[in-house]
Design a protein around this motif. Sequence first.
Motif, PDB file in Angstrom:
ATOM      1  N   MET A  26      12.736   3.804  -0.974  1.00  0.00           N
ATOM      2  CA  MET A  26      14.090   3.383  -0.600  1.00  0.00           C
ATOM      3  C   MET A  26      14.119   1.924  -0.138  1.00  0.00           C
ATOM      4  N   ALA A  27      13.080   1.489   0.568  1.00  0.00           N
ATOM      5  CA  ALA A  27      13.003   0.085   0.972  1.00  0.00           C
ATOM      6  C   ALA A  27      12.808  -0.811  -0.240  1.00  0.00           C
ATOM      7  N   TRP A  28      12.018  -0.371  -1.200  1.00  0.00           N
ATOM      8  CA  TRP A  28      11.821  -1.109  -2.448  1.00  0.00           C
ATOM      9  C   TRP A  28      13.142  -1.166  -3.209  1.00  0.00           C
ATOM     10  N   LEU A  29      13.872  -0.059  -3.251  1.00  0.00           N
ATOM     11  CA  LEU A  29      15.166  -0.020  -3.926  1.00  0.00           C
ATOM     12  C   LEU A  29      16.133  -1.028  -3.308  1.00  0.00           C
ATOM     13  N   GLU A  30      16.120  -1.132  -1.997  1.00  0.00           N
ATOM     14  CA  GLU A  30      16.986  -2.104  -1.320  1.00  0.00           C
ATOM     15  C   GLU A  30      16.652  -3.527  -1.757  1.00  0.00           C
ATOM     16  N   ILE A  49       4.921  -2.929   2.435  1.00  0.00           N
ATOM     17  CA  ILE A  49       4.437  -2.307   1.196  1.00  0.00           C
ATOM     18  C   ILE A  49       5.534  -2.373   0.143  1.00  0.00           C
ATOM     19  N   ALA A  50       6.763  -2.032   0.541  1.00  0.00           N
ATOM     20  CA  ALA A  50       7.888  -2.074  -0.395  1.00  0.00           C
ATOM     21  C   ALA A  50       8.100  -3.476  -0.936  1.00  0.00           C
ATOM     22  N   LEU A  51       8.018  -4.475  -0.080  1.00  0.00           N
ATOM     23  CA  LEU A  51       8.182  -5.862  -0.523  1.00  0.00           C
ATOM     24  C   LEU A  51       7.072  -6.258  -1.493  1.00  0.00           C
ATOM     25  N   SER A  52       5.857  -5.850  -1.205  1.00  0.00           N
ATOM     26  CA  SER A  52       4.741  -6.154  -2.108  1.00  0.00           C
ATOM     27  C   SER A  52       4.942  -5.504  -3.472  1.00  0.00           C
ATOM     28  N   ILE A  77       0.649   1.817  -4.864  1.00  0.00           N
ATOM     29  CA  ILE A  77       0.458   1.340  -3.489  1.00  0.00           C
ATOM     30  C   ILE A  77      -1.019   1.131  -3.208  1.00  0.00           C
ATOM     31  N   THR A  78      -1.829   2.126  -3.535  1.00  0.00           N
ATOM     32  CA  THR A  78      -3.259   2.021  -3.217  1.00  0.00           C
ATOM     33  C   THR A  78      -3.955   0.945  -4.049  1.00  0.00           C
ATOM     34  N   PRO A  82      -1.971 -10.211   6.274  1.00  0.00           N
ATOM     35  CA  PRO A  82      -2.681  -9.087   6.880  1.00  0.00           C
ATOM     36  C   PRO A  82      -2.770  -7.899   5.916  1.00  0.00           C
ATOM     37  N   LYS A  83      -3.737  -7.076   6.142  1.00  0.00           N
ATOM     38  CA  LYS A  83      -3.918  -5.893   5.309  1.00  0.00           C
ATOM     39  C   LYS A  83      -2.761  -4.913   5.526  1.00  0.00           C
ATOM     40  N   LEU A  84      -2.355  -4.276   4.445  1.00  0.00           N
ATOM     41  CA  LEU A  84      -1.259  -3.308   4.504  1.00  0.00           C
ATOM     42  C   LEU A  84      -1.784  -1.934   4.884  1.00  0.00           C
ATOM     43  N   LYS A  85      -1.118  -1.323   5.833  1.00  0.00           N
ATOM     44  CA  LYS A  85      -1.432   0.036   6.285  1.00  0.00           C
ATOM     45  C   LYS A  85      -0.185   0.895   6.085  1.00  0.00           C
ATOM     46  N   TRP A  86      -0.321   2.198   6.190  1.00  0.00           N
ATOM     47  CA  TRP A  86       0.819   3.095   6.006  1.00  0.00           C
ATOM     48  C   TRP A  86       1.922   2.832   7.025  1.00  0.00           C
TER      49      TRP A  86
END
Length: 70
Positions: free
Chosen positions: A60-64, A12-15, A37-38, A2-6
Motif C-alpha cells: 500500500m505504501a508502494w502504491l501511494e 522498503i516501499a520507496l526502494s 524485497i529480500t 542504512p540497511k533495510l529491516k522489516w
Amino acid sequence: MPKLKWDNLDDIALSLYEKFPDTDPTHIRFTDLLKWITELEDFDDDPLKSNEAKLERIQMAWLEEYQDNR
C-alpha cells in the motif's frame, strides 16, 4: 544508506518504487513481493520475519508512491 529491516516499511516501499517505477504494485503477488524485497540491495533482515500484514502495508505504501508519481 542504512540497511533495510522489516521495521522500515515505508523505506522498503520507496526502494521498490525506485527499482520498479512502472510496476503497479497491486498486480504483484505476495510471494513475488517477498522475493523482490529480500533481493533489494540494502535489505538486511530475516525473510522469515515477514508476514501478510507487513507485505500488505509495504504494498500500500508502494502504491501511494506509484500513484503520486503518475
